[in-house]
Design a protein around this motif. Structure first.
Motif, PDB file in Angstrom:
ATOM      1  N   GLY A  32       0.815  -1.175   0.125  1.00 32.01           N
ATOM      2  CA  GLY A  32       0.171  -0.196  -0.086  1.00 32.01           C
ATOM      3  C   GLY A  32       0.875   1.414  -0.080  1.00 32.01           C
ATOM      4  N   ARG A  33       2.025   1.027   0.571  1.00 29.07           N
ATOM      5  CA  ARG A  33       2.907   2.325   0.509  1.00 29.07           C
ATOM      6  C   ARG A  33       4.119   1.944   0.781  1.00 29.07           C
ATOM      7  NH1 ARG A  33       1.661   6.359   5.502  1.00 29.07           N
ATOM      8  NH2 ARG A  33       3.906   6.965   5.106  1.00 29.07           N
ATOM      9  N   ILE A  34       5.143   2.518   0.149  1.00 30.49           N
ATOM     10  CA  ILE A  34       6.722   2.392   0.169  1.00 30.49           C
ATOM     11  C   ILE A  34       7.439   3.580   0.241  1.00 30.49           C
ATOM     12  CG2 ILE A  34       6.568   0.096  -0.879  1.00 30.49           C
ATOM     13  CD1 ILE A  34       7.538   1.487  -3.502  1.00 30.49           C
ATOM     14  N   THR A  35       8.563   3.535   0.818  1.00 31.92           N
ATOM     15  CA  THR A  35       9.498   4.295   1.114  1.00 31.92           C
ATOM     16  C   THR A  35      10.666   4.243   0.016  1.00 31.92           C
ATOM     17  OG1 THR A  35       8.986   4.710   3.411  1.00 31.92           O
ATOM     18  CG2 THR A  35      11.203   5.778   2.462  1.00 31.92           C
ATOM     19  N   THR A  36      10.935   5.250  -0.801  1.00 33.54           N
ATOM     20  CA  THR A  36      12.217   5.054  -1.857  1.00 33.54           C
ATOM     21  C   THR A  36      12.688   6.600  -2.199  1.00 33.54           C
ATOM     22  OG1 THR A  36      12.822   4.287  -4.081  1.00 33.54           O
ATOM     23  CG2 THR A  36      10.462   5.310  -3.835  1.00 33.54           C
ATOM     24  N   THR A  37      13.842   6.647  -2.989  1.00 32.51           N
ATOM     25  CA  THR A  37      13.975   7.984  -3.172  1.00 32.51           C
ATOM     26  C   THR A  37      13.022   8.711  -4.149  1.00 32.51           C
ATOM     27  OG1 THR A  37      15.074   7.273  -5.333  1.00 32.51           O
ATOM     28  CG2 THR A  37      16.625   7.147  -3.243  1.00 32.51           C
ATOM     29  N   GLU A  38      13.163  10.101  -4.220  1.00 33.91           N
ATOM     30  CA  GLU A  38      11.985  10.984  -4.960  1.00 33.91           C
ATOM     31  C   GLU A  38      12.264  10.628  -6.441  1.00 33.91           C
ATOM     32  OE1 GLU A  38      11.161  15.792  -5.634  1.00 33.91           O
ATOM     33  OE2 GLU A  38      12.778  15.028  -3.720  1.00 33.91           O
ATOM     34  N   ALA A  39      13.338  10.380  -7.007  1.00 36.95           N
ATOM     35  CA  ALA A  39      13.489  10.122  -8.374  1.00 36.95           C
ATOM     36  C   ALA A  39      12.877   9.112  -8.892  1.00 36.95           C
ATOM     37  CB  ALA A  39      14.944  10.076  -8.794  1.00 36.95           C
ATOM     38  N   LYS A  40      12.983   7.791  -7.845  1.00 38.88           N
ATOM     39  CA  LYS A  40      12.271   6.472  -8.491  1.00 38.88           C
ATOM     40  C   LYS A  40      10.841   6.700  -8.105  1.00 38.88           C
ATOM     41  CE  LYS A  40      16.354   3.608  -6.969  1.00 38.88           C
ATOM     42  NZ  LYS A  40      16.883   2.516  -6.099  1.00 38.88           N
ATOM     43  N   ALA A  41      10.378   7.470  -7.110  1.00 41.34           N
ATOM     44  CA  ALA A  41       8.809   7.576  -6.804  1.00 41.34           C
ATOM     45  C   ALA A  41       8.330   8.185  -7.968  1.00 41.34           C
ATOM     46  CB  ALA A  41       8.627   8.269  -5.437  1.00 41.34           C
ATOM     47  N   THR A  78      -5.104  -9.508  -6.057  1.00 43.76           N
ATOM     48  CA  THR A  78      -5.270  -8.589  -5.070  1.00 43.76           C
ATOM     49  C   THR A  78      -5.348  -7.282  -5.729  1.00 43.76           C
ATOM     50  OG1 THR A  78      -3.707  -9.508  -3.551  1.00 43.76           O
ATOM     51  CG2 THR A  78      -4.387  -7.186  -3.078  1.00 43.76           C
ATOM     52  N   LEU A  79      -4.657  -6.977  -6.954  1.00 43.77           N
ATOM     53  CA  LEU A  79      -4.630  -5.664  -7.913  1.00 43.77           C
ATOM     54  C   LEU A  79      -6.268  -5.496  -8.155  1.00 43.77           C
ATOM     55  CD1 LEU A  79      -3.796  -2.998  -8.758  1.00 43.77           C
ATOM     56  CD2 LEU A  79      -2.689  -4.548 -10.751  1.00 43.77           C
ATOM     57  N   PHE A  80      -6.727  -6.744  -8.804  1.00 45.97           N
ATOM     58  CA  PHE A  80      -7.689  -6.799  -9.810  1.00 45.97           C
ATOM     59  C   PHE A  80      -9.047  -7.055  -8.751  1.00 45.97           C
ATOM     60  CE2 PHE A  80      -4.981  -7.447 -13.211  1.00 45.97           C
ATOM     61  CZ  PHE A  80      -6.143  -7.056 -14.234  1.00 45.97           C
ATOM     62  N   THR A  81      -8.955  -7.638  -7.586  1.00 47.07           N
ATOM     63  CA  THR A  81     -10.289  -7.938  -6.854  1.00 47.07           C
ATOM     64  C   THR A  81     -10.443  -6.727  -5.761  1.00 47.07           C
ATOM     65  OG1 THR A  81      -8.871  -9.485  -5.287  1.00 47.07           O
ATOM     66  CG2 THR A  81     -10.121 -10.340  -7.358  1.00 47.07           C
ATOM     67  N   GLU A  82      -9.236  -6.280  -5.290  1.00 43.29           N
ATOM     68  CA  GLU A  82      -9.267  -5.303  -3.984  1.00 43.29           C
ATOM     69  C   GLU A  82      -8.863  -3.845  -4.329  1.00 43.29           C
ATOM     70  OE1 GLU A  82      -7.016  -6.761  -0.724  1.00 43.29           O
ATOM     71  OE2 GLU A  82      -7.863  -8.838  -0.792  1.00 43.29           O
ATOM     72  N   ILE A 113       5.509   7.009  -1.327  1.00 46.11           N
ATOM     73  CA  ILE A 113       4.657   6.898  -2.445  1.00 46.11           C
ATOM     74  C   ILE A 113       3.546   5.917  -2.121  1.00 46.11           C
ATOM     75  CG2 ILE A 113       6.150   5.265  -3.792  1.00 46.11           C
ATOM     76  CD1 ILE A 113       4.461   6.080  -6.333  1.00 46.11           C
ATOM     77  N   GLU A 114       2.475   6.258  -1.999  1.00 49.52           N
ATOM     78  CA  GLU A 114       1.372   5.438  -1.431  1.00 49.52           C
ATOM     79  C   GLU A 114       0.084   5.565  -2.514  1.00 49.52           C
ATOM     80  OE1 GLU A 114       0.479   6.935   2.574  1.00 49.52           O
ATOM     81  OE2 GLU A 114       0.216   8.926   1.649  1.00 49.52           O
ATOM     82  N   LEU A 115      -0.779   4.575  -2.216  1.00 51.81           N
ATOM     83  CA  LEU A 115      -2.016   4.264  -2.778  1.00 51.81           C
ATOM     84  C   LEU A 115      -3.046   5.490  -1.995  1.00 51.81           C
ATOM     85  CD1 LEU A 115      -2.298   0.659  -3.568  1.00 51.81           C
ATOM     86  CD2 LEU A 115      -1.803   2.540  -5.097  1.00 51.81           C
ATOM     87  N   VAL A 116      -3.699   6.363  -2.779  1.00 49.80           N
ATOM     88  CA  VAL A 116      -4.852   7.056  -1.897  1.00 49.80           C
ATOM     89  C   VAL A 116      -6.047   6.476  -1.498  1.00 49.80           C
ATOM     90  CG1 VAL A 116      -3.935   9.294  -3.498  1.00 49.80           C
ATOM     91  CG2 VAL A 116      -5.820   7.994  -4.241  1.00 49.80           C
ATOM     92  N   GLU A 117      -6.908   7.083  -1.128  1.00 55.74           N
ATOM     93  CA  GLU A 117      -8.156   6.277  -0.371  1.00 55.74           C
ATOM     94  C   GLU A 117      -9.089   6.481  -1.713  1.00 55.74           C
ATOM     95  OE1 GLU A 117      -8.389   4.266   1.968  1.00 55.74           O
ATOM     96  OE2 GLU A 117      -6.193   4.489   2.627  1.00 55.74           O
ATOM     97  N   ALA A 118     -10.152   5.615  -1.480  1.00 51.27           N
ATOM     98  CA  ALA A 118     -11.164   5.819  -2.632  1.00 51.27           C
ATOM     99  C   ALA A 118     -11.991   6.912  -2.189  1.00 51.27           C
ATOM    100  CB  ALA A 118     -12.041   4.407  -2.407  1.00 51.27           C
TER     101      ALA A 118
END
Length: 204
Positions: A32-41, A78-82, A113-118
């Motif tokens: 749902g969320r990960i921490t990485t460098t700004e360029a990769k995000a 998980t991507l297709f069903t949730e 970078i994270e997935l926003v809420e619906a």
């Protein structure tokens, strides 16, 4: 010929960069969320949103296209069903990038970078109202541009009376016979004409 993406390439080759972004997208959909460098995000954002758009269609063709990038079938399920059904009414913008400062050691700028809420029902109604208002404003502007503009008034055809320049009075020409008049052309009495005039008066 394919045009390469602008900016620095991650990894040693294009294939390495492709696998790196695929692994980041897999971790994003798994946690749902990960921490990485700004360029990769920033490079991961369009890749992840493209996969979510394909998952929203839900057919077997798009599932196979997603499996070409993410090989883990459990994450694809998980991507297709949730994840995809949450964004059914959202036209885009499924991820959010938040800067968290620089990393200790190499001072690299980091980001989450994270997935926003619906969207809720109220937020969806507000978005639709704002979109309708923008469409109405654009339509009004187009109507104003297409409307015929009034032509400027034509000038009247009556000729304007122009003043004639005043002419200076002509200077009387000097007569050859000095005895015909008592005055000189310059306005003063000439000595010859005055003497003749006096003689004529005395003779009369």
């Amino acid at each position: 010929m394919p045009r390469p993406t602008k900016g620095a390439r991650f990894g040693g080759s294009a294939a390495h960069e492709k696998l790196l972004l695929a692994n980041l997208a897999k971790s994003l959909f798994e946690h749902g969320r990960i921490t990485t460098t700004e360029a990769k995000a920033r490079r991961l954002r369009p890749v992840a949103e493209r996969l979510v758009t394909k998952a929203k269609k839900g057919d077997i063709h798009n599932r196979r296209l997603v499996l070409q990038t993410i090989t883990d079938k459990s994450v694809v399920h998980t991507l297709f069903t949730e994840i995809a059904p949450r964004y059914e009414n959202r036209p885009g913008g499924y991820t959010r990038i938040t800067k968290i400062g620089n990393r200790r050691g190499d001072n690299a700028p980091m980001a989450v970078i994270e997935l926003v809420e619906a969207l809720t029902v109220a937020q969806q109604a507000t978005g639709e109202a704002e979109a309708a208002t923008k469409r109405a404003v654009k339509e009004d502007a187009l109507k104003k541009e297409e409307a015929p503009r009034p032509s400027p008034p034509r000038p009247s055809r009556t000729p304007s009376r122009s003043r004639r320049p005043t002419r200076s009075p002509r200077t009387p020409e000097r007569s050859e016979d000095h005895g015909t008049g008592p005055h000189h052309p310059s306005g003063r009495c000439g000595p010859v004409s005055l003497t003749r005039w006096m003689r004529r008066c005395a003779g009369e």
